[in-house]
Design a protein around this motif. Structure first.
Motif, PDB file in Angstrom:
ATOM      1  N   MET A  14      53.980 -57.663  -6.522  1.00  0.00           N
ATOM      2  CA  MET A  14      55.080 -56.917  -5.924  1.00  0.00           C
ATOM      3  C   MET A  14      56.307 -57.044  -6.824  1.00  0.00           C
ATOM      4  O   MET A  14      56.689 -58.147  -7.214  1.00  0.00           O
ATOM      5  CB  MET A  14      55.399 -57.452  -4.528  1.00  0.00           C
ATOM      6  CG  MET A  14      56.417 -56.648  -3.792  1.00  0.00           C
ATOM      7  SD  MET A  14      56.558 -57.278  -2.110  1.00  0.00           S
ATOM      8  CE  MET A  14      57.374 -55.914  -1.327  1.00  0.00           C
ATOM      9  N   ASN A  15      56.883 -55.909  -7.185  1.00  0.00           N
ATOM     10  CA  ASN A  15      58.041 -55.844  -8.083  1.00  0.00           C
ATOM     11  C   ASN A  15      57.769 -56.441  -9.460  1.00  0.00           C
ATOM     12  O   ASN A  15      58.691 -56.825 -10.166  1.00  0.00           O
ATOM     13  CB  ASN A  15      59.269 -56.503  -7.450  1.00  0.00           C
ATOM     14  CG  ASN A  15      59.772 -55.704  -6.284  1.00  0.00           C
ATOM     15  OD1 ASN A  15      59.957 -54.497  -6.369  1.00  0.00           O
ATOM     16  ND2 ASN A  15      59.961 -56.363  -5.148  1.00  0.00           N
ATOM     17  N   HIS A  52      49.695 -47.219  -6.370  1.00  0.00           N
ATOM     18  CA  HIS A  52      50.006 -45.806  -6.129  1.00  0.00           C
ATOM     19  C   HIS A  52      49.022 -44.954  -6.920  1.00  0.00           C
ATOM     20  O   HIS A  52      48.661 -45.304  -8.047  1.00  0.00           O
ATOM     21  CB  HIS A  52      51.429 -45.477  -6.579  1.00  0.00           C
ATOM     22  CG  HIS A  52      51.781 -44.032  -6.444  1.00  0.00           C
ATOM     23  ND1 HIS A  52      52.152 -43.467  -5.251  1.00  0.00           N
ATOM     24  CD2 HIS A  52      51.788 -43.033  -7.345  1.00  0.00           C
ATOM     25  CE1 HIS A  52      52.377 -42.176  -5.435  1.00  0.00           C
ATOM     26  NE2 HIS A  52      52.164 -41.882  -6.706  1.00  0.00           N
ATOM     27  N   VAL A  78      59.517 -47.588  -8.477  1.00  0.00           N
ATOM     28  CA  VAL A  78      59.503 -48.509  -7.336  1.00  0.00           C
ATOM     29  C   VAL A  78      59.718 -47.736  -6.046  1.00  0.00           C
ATOM     30  O   VAL A  78      59.011 -47.948  -5.046  1.00  0.00           O
ATOM     31  CB  VAL A  78      60.552 -49.626  -7.509  1.00  0.00           C
ATOM     32  CG1 VAL A  78      60.736 -50.419  -6.224  1.00  0.00           C
ATOM     33  CG2 VAL A  78      60.159 -50.537  -8.670  1.00  0.00           C
ATOM     34  N   ARG A  79      60.642 -46.801  -6.030  1.00  0.00           N
ATOM     35  CA  ARG A  79      60.866 -45.971  -4.827  1.00  0.00           C
ATOM     36  C   ARG A  79      59.629 -45.147  -4.486  1.00  0.00           C
ATOM     37  O   ARG A  79      59.287 -44.998  -3.315  1.00  0.00           O
ATOM     38  CB  ARG A  79      62.059 -45.045  -5.040  1.00  0.00           C
ATOM     39  CG  ARG A  79      63.387 -45.733  -4.966  1.00  0.00           C
ATOM     40  CD  ARG A  79      64.537 -44.736  -5.074  1.00  0.00           C
ATOM     41  NE  ARG A  79      65.767 -45.428  -5.385  1.00  0.00           N
ATOM     42  CZ  ARG A  79      66.701 -44.988  -6.196  1.00  0.00           C
ATOM     43  NH1 ARG A  79      66.569 -43.818  -6.792  1.00  0.00           N
ATOM     44  NH2 ARG A  79      67.792 -45.683  -6.412  1.00  0.00           N
ATOM     45  N   GLU A  82      57.071 -47.565  -2.969  1.00  0.00           N
ATOM     46  CA  GLU A  82      57.464 -48.058  -1.655  1.00  0.00           C
ATOM     47  C   GLU A  82      57.569 -46.971  -0.596  1.00  0.00           C
ATOM     48  O   GLU A  82      57.535 -47.272   0.597  1.00  0.00           O
ATOM     49  CB  GLU A  82      58.759 -48.855  -1.761  1.00  0.00           C
ATOM     50  CG  GLU A  82      58.533 -50.145  -2.535  1.00  0.00           C
ATOM     51  CD  GLU A  82      59.743 -51.041  -2.632  1.00  0.00           C
ATOM     52  OE1 GLU A  82      60.875 -50.571  -2.336  1.00  0.00           O
ATOM     53  OE2 GLU A  82      59.562 -52.218  -2.997  1.00  0.00           O
ATOM     54  N   ASN A  85      53.736 -47.152   0.162  1.00  0.00           N
ATOM     55  CA  ASN A  85      53.091 -48.458   0.118  1.00  0.00           C
ATOM     56  C   ASN A  85      54.166 -49.543   0.042  1.00  0.00           C
ATOM     57  O   ASN A  85      54.293 -50.237  -0.970  1.00  0.00           O
ATOM     58  CB  ASN A  85      52.142 -48.519  -1.105  1.00  0.00           C
ATOM     59  CG  ASN A  85      51.294 -49.763  -1.143  1.00  0.00           C
ATOM     60  OD1 ASN A  85      51.314 -50.581  -0.230  1.00  0.00           O
ATOM     61  ND2 ASN A  85      50.542 -49.917  -2.219  1.00  0.00           N
ATOM     62  N   PRO A  86      54.961 -49.696   1.115  1.00  0.00           N
ATOM     63  CA  PRO A  86      56.109 -50.613   1.068  1.00  0.00           C
ATOM     64  C   PRO A  86      55.743 -52.073   0.817  1.00  0.00           C
ATOM     65  O   PRO A  86      56.548 -52.814   0.264  1.00  0.00           O
ATOM     66  CB  PRO A  86      56.776 -50.440   2.437  1.00  0.00           C
ATOM     67  CG  PRO A  86      55.775 -49.775   3.300  1.00  0.00           C
ATOM     68  CD  PRO A  86      54.840 -49.024   2.403  1.00  0.00           C
ATOM     69  N   GLY A  87      54.538 -52.477   1.176  1.00  0.00           N
ATOM     70  CA  GLY A  87      54.120 -53.855   0.945  1.00  0.00           C
ATOM     71  C   GLY A  87      53.421 -54.076  -0.376  1.00  0.00           C
ATOM     72  O   GLY A  87      52.954 -55.165  -0.666  1.00  0.00           O
ATOM     73  N   TRP A  88      53.338 -53.018  -1.193  1.00  0.00           N
ATOM     74  CA  TRP A  88      52.672 -53.069  -2.496  1.00  0.00           C
ATOM     75  C   TRP A  88      51.223 -53.559  -2.334  1.00  0.00           C
ATOM     76  O   TRP A  88      50.702 -54.309  -3.143  1.00  0.00           O
ATOM     77  CB  TRP A  88      53.431 -53.953  -3.488  1.00  0.00           C
ATOM     78  CG  TRP A  88      54.756 -53.419  -3.902  1.00  0.00           C
ATOM     79  CD1 TRP A  88      55.810 -53.147  -3.089  1.00  0.00           C
ATOM     80  CD2 TRP A  88      55.189 -53.100  -5.222  1.00  0.00           C
ATOM     81  NE1 TRP A  88      56.866 -52.690  -3.829  1.00  0.00           N
ATOM     82  CE2 TRP A  88      56.509 -52.656  -5.141  1.00  0.00           C
ATOM     83  CE3 TRP A  88      54.571 -53.169  -6.473  1.00  0.00           C
ATOM     84  CZ2 TRP A  88      57.239 -52.263  -6.251  1.00  0.00           C
ATOM     85  CZ3 TRP A  88      55.303 -52.786  -7.584  1.00  0.00           C
ATOM     86  CH2 TRP A  88      56.630 -52.340  -7.468  1.00  0.00           C
TER      87      TRP A  88
END
Length: 108
Positions: A14-15, A52, A78-79, A82, A85-88
């Motif tokens: 994540m990130n 993604h 990233v946008r 998210e 798939n906000p939780g990656w």
């Protein structure tokens, strides 16, 4: 069945480190990244999580989309991730399920 082409984004976590790619066989290609089959960027940086993907019925549209995404700023990618798939979450298990249907992405 109409051929499908995929534009995808992988992340190390994540990130974490991101990689954008393009393929005609998403399942095989992500498996290759996950198993470090081909030496290179994703292997060196352990970028294996499918976060993604987009599906196209046209090779040229998919190639153009990959070209554009590779030039996007990180914050835009990233946008994009998210937004759906906000939780990656690693989406590989979804597509590896033989019962799953990969939805077609028609908007650009």
């Amino acid at each position: 069945m109409e051929p499908q082409f995929y534009v995808y984004i992988l992340a190390s976590r994540m990130n974490g480190t991101l990689y954008t790619g393009f393929t005609g066989d998403l399942l095989r290609r992500v498996w290759e990244h996950r198993n470090h089959v081909v030496p290179g960027f994703t292997d060196a940086h352990n970028v294996t999580r499918l976060v993604h993907y987009e599906v196209f019925g046209d090779y040229d549209l998919a190639a153009r989309r990959e070209f554009l995404l590779k030039r996007w700023r990180r914050v835009w990618k990233v946008r994009l991730i998210e937004a759906e798939n906000p939780g990656w979450r690693d989406l590989y298990e979804d597509i590896a399920d033989p019962r799953a249907q990969i939805p077609s992405y028609n908007a650009l």
